[in-house]
Design a protein around this motif. Structure first.
Motif, short mmCIF file in Angstrom:
data_model
loop_
_atom_site.label_atom_id
_atom_site.label_comp_id
_atom_site.label_asym_id
_atom_site.label_seq_id
_atom_site.Cartn_x
_atom_site.Cartn_y
_atom_site.Cartn_z
N ASP A 185 9.98 0.45 3.60
CA ASP A 185 9.06 0.57 2.47
C ASP A 185 9.81 1.23 1.32
OD1 ASP A 185 6.79 0.52 0.97
OD2 ASP A 185 6.00 2.39 1.81
N THR A 233 7.94 -3.74 0.17
CA THR A 233 7.25 -2.69 -0.59
C THR A 233 5.98 -3.18 -1.26
OG1 THR A 233 7.49 -1.16 -2.45
CG2 THR A 233 8.72 -3.22 -2.58
N GLU A 267 5.15 -1.80 -4.08
CA GLU A 267 5.48 -1.72 -5.49
C GLU A 267 6.09 -3.04 -5.93
OE1 GLU A 267 4.96 0.63 -7.67
OE2 GLU A 267 4.10 2.13 -6.31
N GLY A 268 5.50 -3.72 -6.86
CA GLY A 268 5.99 -5.03 -7.23
C GLY A 268 6.56 -5.12 -8.61
N ALA A 281 12.39 -4.14 -8.37
CA ALA A 281 13.18 -5.27 -7.86
C ALA A 281 14.59 -5.23 -8.41
CB ALA A 281 12.49 -6.59 -8.24
N TYR A 305 14.40 -8.74 -0.81
CA TYR A 305 13.31 -7.94 -1.39
C TYR A 305 12.03 -8.73 -1.20
CZ TYR A 305 10.46 -5.70 -5.01
OH TYR A 305 9.44 -5.07 -5.69
N GLN A 365 7.61 -8.32 -1.39
CA GLN A 365 6.45 -7.49 -1.75
C GLN A 365 5.34 -7.69 -0.71
OE1 GLN A 365 5.16 -8.07 -5.76
NE2 GLN A 365 3.35 -6.73 -5.55
N LYS A 366 4.71 -6.56 -0.33
CA LYS A 366 3.60 -6.61 0.61
C LYS A 366 2.42 -7.33 -0.03
CE LYS A 366 4.82 -2.20 2.77
NZ LYS A 366 4.42 -0.79 3.02
N GLU A 367 1.68 -8.11 0.80
CA GLU A 367 0.52 -8.86 0.32
C GLU A 367 -0.63 -8.71 1.32
OE1 GLU A 367 1.86 -12.85 -0.11
OE2 GLU A 367 3.13 -12.43 -1.86
#
Length: 601
Positions: free
Chosen positions: A60, A88, A90-91, A96, A107, A109-111
């Motif tokens: 994370d 993460t 954080e997007g 990035a 890299y 991003q969590k969804e």
């Protein structure tokens, strides 16, 4: 691929413990190769990474105290190329960008929803596979580099145009050139004129085909020395089959080729020698097949097949076939098997043939690359045995003669000598004195004849004998008159004492009989023997070859057998006797080839 290699061990770091456990469970469900371990802080993640080996780290970004990029920076100090995926919530583009700049592998991003775990699993697999492939490629390149540099063979690298691009250290030693000196040149620099056509043909084949080619060529070192090298040439192609390079492994085989040529010459010589030997020869392999056989052996056993057709034949069958000509055919085969089983050398065994002839057999085990072989030699000794039997009959007659001389002749001689002595006491007469001298000479002749006839070339037990003491003893047993003896002998020889005494007495007596009044007899040492010399009249050069023949004498009182006995005793010991002129102008007899006691030499 083994289970151990197939497994992918993932470290997942996230400060949200519930989300961490959920992510780990979904990843292991997505791919049964995954084994996911977790940590809830950067500090714990670094500890886990230090204690275990992971294939990939997923982290994370936003965590208390230290974020994901801090974790990456710390991790890269010990594992600079370990796959690292930033997963993460954080997007922002700034995160990035920072992540890419920091060197993350990927890299993501969590969804919402579970499909994100499928994507994450794919990213992990791709990252791990790329990492493993890269490591395998690097390891392969390293092994190839180590092989080239550490190879005991010379390694020469060409490009597709056959221009030299590399040469390892061993190759530099063989050719005398450095890699830098050959780089950019063609093979013509290192190939002798006589091998141009051969190498040119090999390069033509390499240019249009895959695979390897072997050749032995004459090469030229930088210093001009011509050497023979064995080459193994291999074409390297890409996935499309295009030639991208050629590797040539080579070694200096100059000495090997020389030995092979010498071996061929030796084999040709041995083959010629075996064919021309007057004895029958058979050589067997360890599996008892014929390696070599000559025509003389076939002639001795009446075998009609040509020797060339018997190479590789079964020697057991050959032994059975040849036994048909042997008187004891069964014993012949059994003895052959016995000698082979015992593997010990045997010489001069007698083999009787049904045609009345006799063969002499010798056997010798021989060490061959594939085991113990067998060498047989057969010699026709029929005439030799006949001569030995004839000699034995002559010796028997000689023994009978010696008995007659010793008993039947000596007895009446003693009677005659005794009566002459009685007659001289009663009546002094010149005629009786002459008769007494004649009878004494006959007695000496009988002694010498018996020595020659009975003892012949035989010697008894050999022992250490002090030469000086023996010479003194001999001088005391001979009528020396006014002769003088000079000697300073210290050597001890190994000989039959009684027969050596005969030799010395006869040489001293010869000097006294032929040397004249007041002769000086000298006995001295030689590096490999001794000599007896005098200062008398000597022996003419044209008579020296005949003085050792029986009956040769120039003395009125000599028997003519003394020097014959000297030669007989010397040869019985394996010594050599010769005569020359002494320093005083007389005769000098040299006895050489004598064995001294160990303490003397």
């Amino acid at each position: 691929m083994s289970e151990l290699v197939d497994e992918v061990v993932v470290l997942y770091v996230d400060d949200d413990e519930d989300f961490t456990e959920l992510t780990a469970a979904f990843l292991e469900r997505e791919c049964d190769r995954f084994r996911v371990e977790t940590a809830t802080s950067v500090a714990e993640g670094l500890n886990r990474a230090g204690d275990s080996t992971f294939d990939c780290v997923v982290s994370d970004y936003d965590m208390p105290e230290r974020d994901g990029l801090d974790f990456l920076e710390a991790l890269r100090e010990d594992a600079p190329d370990l796959p690292f995926i930033l997963f993460t919530g954080e997007g922002s583009e700034e995160v990035a960008s920072d992540a890419i700049s920091a060197g993350v592998t990927d890299y993501l991003q969590k969804e919402q929803g579970t499909s994100q775990y499928t994507v994450l699993a794919n990213r992990i697999e791709n990252a791990v596979e790329r990492h493993r492939s890269q490591r395998a490629l690097e390891a392969s390149e390293q092994r190839l580099s180590l092989f080239i540099e550490q190879s005991p063979l010379g390694v020469l690298e060409y490009d597709s145009d056959f221009q030299i691009i590399g040469l390892n250290e061993r190759g530099e030693e063989i050719l005398g050139y450095t890699e830098e000196e050959l780089r950019g040149h063609s093979w013509e620099v290192i190939v002798a004129d006589d091998s141009y056509d051969n190498v040119d043909a090999v390069t033509d084949q390499l240019a249009v085909a895959e695979g390897g080619y072997h050749s032995i060529d004459e090469n030229v070192r930088k210093d001009g020395e011509h050497i023979r090298c064995e080459w193994h040439n291999r074409v390297i192609t890409d996935d499309d089959g295009e030639v991208v390079g050629i590797i040539s492994l080579f070694q200096d085989v100059t000495e090997r080729v020389r030995r092979e040529n010498e071996l061929e010459r030796t084999n040709a010589l041995l083959s010629t020698l075996i064919r021309s030997l007057p004895v029958g020869v058979l050589a067997e392999n360890s599996d008892r097949t014929v390696l070599a056989i000559n025509d003389r052996l076939l002639e001795l056993f009446g075998i009609s097949e040509p020797s060339t057709e018997l190479i590789g034949a079964d020697c057991r069958e050959l032994a059975r076939k040849t036994s048909e000509l042997v008187v004891d055919s069964e014993g012949f085969v059994d003895r052959v098997d016995e000698l082979i089983a015992g593997t010990e050398s045997v010489h001069n065994e007698s083999v009787a043939l049904t045609n009345g002839r006799t063969l002499n057999r010798s056997y010798e085990p021989i060490e061959l690359p594939d085991g113990t072989g067998h060498l047989w030699m057969y010699r026709d000794t029929t005439e030799q045995r006949e001569r030995e039997q004839q000699l034995q009959r002559q010796n028997e007659r000689l023994s009978e003669f010696a008995s007659v001389v010793s008993h039947d002749l000596r007895n009446p001689l003693n009677v005659a000598a005794g009566n002459v002595e009685l007659a001289r006491e009663a009546h002094e007469s010149d005629q009786l004195a002459t008769a007494a001298r004649a009878l004494a000479r006959i007695d000496d002749l009988i002694d010498d004849l018996l020595t020659l006839a009975r003892k012949g070339d035989n010697v008894g037990e050999r022992e250490p004998v002090s030469l000086g003491t023996l010479v003194t003893d001999c001088w005391g047993t001979i009528e020396t008159g006014d002769a003088k003896l000079q000697t300073d002998l210290t050597a001890t020889v190994v000989a039959d004492r009684s027969r050596l005494q005969q030799l010395i007495e006869n040489l001293v007596r010869n000097s006294i009989e032929h040397g004249g009044d007041g002769v000086v007899v000298t006995v001295g040492e030689l590096p490999d023997g001794f000599y007896v010399a005098d200062d008398g009249v000597g022996i003419a050069a044209d008579r020296r070859d005949s003085v050792f023949q029986a009956g040769q004498t120039t003395s009125r009182t000599g028997t003519g057998f003394g020097l014959a006995i000297v030669k007989q005793v010397a040869e019985a010991h394996g010594w050599t006797v010769s005569v020359t002129e002494s320093d005083g102008g007389g005769a000098r007899f040299e006895i050489t080839g004598v064995t001294f006691a160990a303490a003397d030499r």
